[in-house]
Design an enzyme around this catalytic site. Structure first.
Site, mmCIF file in Angstrom:
data_model
loop_
_atom_site.group_PDB
_atom_site.id
_atom_site.type_symbol
_atom_site.label_atom_id
_atom_site.label_comp_id
_atom_site.label_asym_id
_atom_site.label_seq_id
_atom_site.Cartn_x
_atom_site.Cartn_y
_atom_site.Cartn_z
ATOM 1 N N SER A 104 0.670 -1.360 0.057
ATOM 2 C CA SER A 104 -0.212 0.217 0.107
ATOM 3 C C SER A 104 1.013 1.622 0.237
ATOM 4 O O SER A 104 1.474 1.572 -1.054
ATOM 5 C CB SER A 104 -0.534 -0.201 1.079
ATOM 6 O OG SER A 104 -2.355 0.864 1.127
ATOM 7 N N GLU A 162 -8.993 -4.026 -6.020
ATOM 8 C CA GLU A 162 -8.652 -3.181 -6.213
ATOM 9 C C GLU A 162 -9.104 -2.016 -6.186
ATOM 10 O O GLU A 162 -9.073 -1.394 -7.967
ATOM 11 C CB GLU A 162 -7.003 -2.929 -5.842
ATOM 12 C CG GLU A 162 -6.664 -4.495 -5.078
ATOM 13 C CD GLU A 162 -5.456 -4.508 -4.072
ATOM 14 O OE1 GLU A 162 -4.884 -3.155 -3.674
ATOM 15 O OE2 GLU A 162 -4.878 -5.286 -4.184
#
Length: 305
Positions: free
Chosen positions: A149, A246
């Site tokens: 991330s 995502e």
């Protein structure tokens, strides 16, 4: 009773949406969200037969995980959390699984978080730790820099900084897991996957970016959004992993295309039906176990080169 895999995934996604994504959309304090996330992370089992040691390197708390007495490569991991969440506590189980799968030493860092420490404090701290490892005699060719991330953002930023200052200090490879690389939030997947990503919300990203990027600064500037760096030429081989659900899917795909155009070797892996940071769920889902196997294969290939 054995739960059907589709039902298990549905129940997991609903739980994540209610316990993580939904609270992240509210105006809760960073301290409360950090505490809640650390409590929820306790459900992830830490792998057995590993040694965990607490260290301090360049004034940064670092956790060392060893699956065996000696290993030829060191995985230098930078955790995610939208720049204001996450810690060695939230990622300990995940890092232990990576250590066991790769049989490599893992170092993961409790770098300074925003809003208490906006850019460039985190990157400078991470760079200092990396440089001290080199000063201690660890060779750059024996280090793999990894991040998930926003940690992937910092991992790529670290590599670009090393390339600019002294390319000889570049690691043997980069592993970017569910990377957040464009802080201007222009990726189309932020919109079309907004309802599908079980873990990460657009609001959490906006909050984290507002904490991390200095006021009146352009979040699209390369120092915050390494996707927009001028030149990727000379970067080491990169593994990129991302799930099809995502909201950061396009960040990963755009980086892949730009890096390959610069001649960088990019191993891009897309996992169907998976949400942000799905790799952390390897004890429950086959797709996450496959992702860790792919990660281990990539790391071992670097070790052979």
């Amino acid at each position: 009773m054995k739960i059907n895999s589709a039902l298990k995934q549905y129940l997991t996604e609903m739980t994540l949406k209610s316990c993580i994504r939904w609270p992240s959309q509210k105006k809760l304090s960073p301290q409360l969200l950090r505490f809640s996330l650390e409590q929820m992370a306790k459900v992830f089992p830490v792998a057995e037969h590993i040694e965990i040691r607490q260290l301090k390197i360049a004034n940064v708390h670092v956790e060392e995980i060893r699956p065996q007495a000696r290993s030829t490569q060191l995985i230098f991991h930078i955790h995610g959390g939208a720049f204001f969440l996450g810690s060695t506590n939230t990622h300990r189980a995940f890092m232990s699984q990576i250590a066991v799968r790769t049989q490599m030493q893992v170092l993961h860092l409790d770098y300074p978080l925003a809003p208490e420490h906006p850019h460039p404090v985190a990157l400078e701290s991470i760079y200092s730790v990396y440089c001290q490892l080199l000063e201690q005699g660890i060779q750059a060719k024996d280090i793999i820099v990894s991040g998930d991330s926003c940690g992937a953002n910092l991992a790529l930023a670290l590599a670009l900084k090393l390339k600019q200052i002294n390319p000889k200090n570049l690691p043997s490879g980069l592993m970017l897991l569910s990377p957040l690389l464009d802080l201007s939030l222009t990726s189309e997947s932020l919109r079309y996957n907004q309802q599908h990503d079980a873990l990460l919300s657009l609001q959490a990203l906006e909050t984290g970016i507002s904490y991390y990027v200095p006021q009146n600064a352009d979040p699209a500037a390369p120092e915050y959004s390494p996707l927009y760096a001028d030149d990727f030429t000379g970067l080491p081989p990169v593994l990129v992993q991302v799930g099809s659900k995502e909201i950061l899917l396009d960040d990963a795909q755009r980086f892949r295309d730009k890096a390959r155009s610069a001649g960088v070797e990019v191993d891009f892996k897309l996992y169907t039906g998976m949400w942000h940071n799905f790799q952390m769920f390897s004890t429950w889902f086959e797709e996450a176990r496959i992702a860790l196997s792919d990660l281990a294969y990539f790391a071992h290939q670097l070790d052979q080169d």
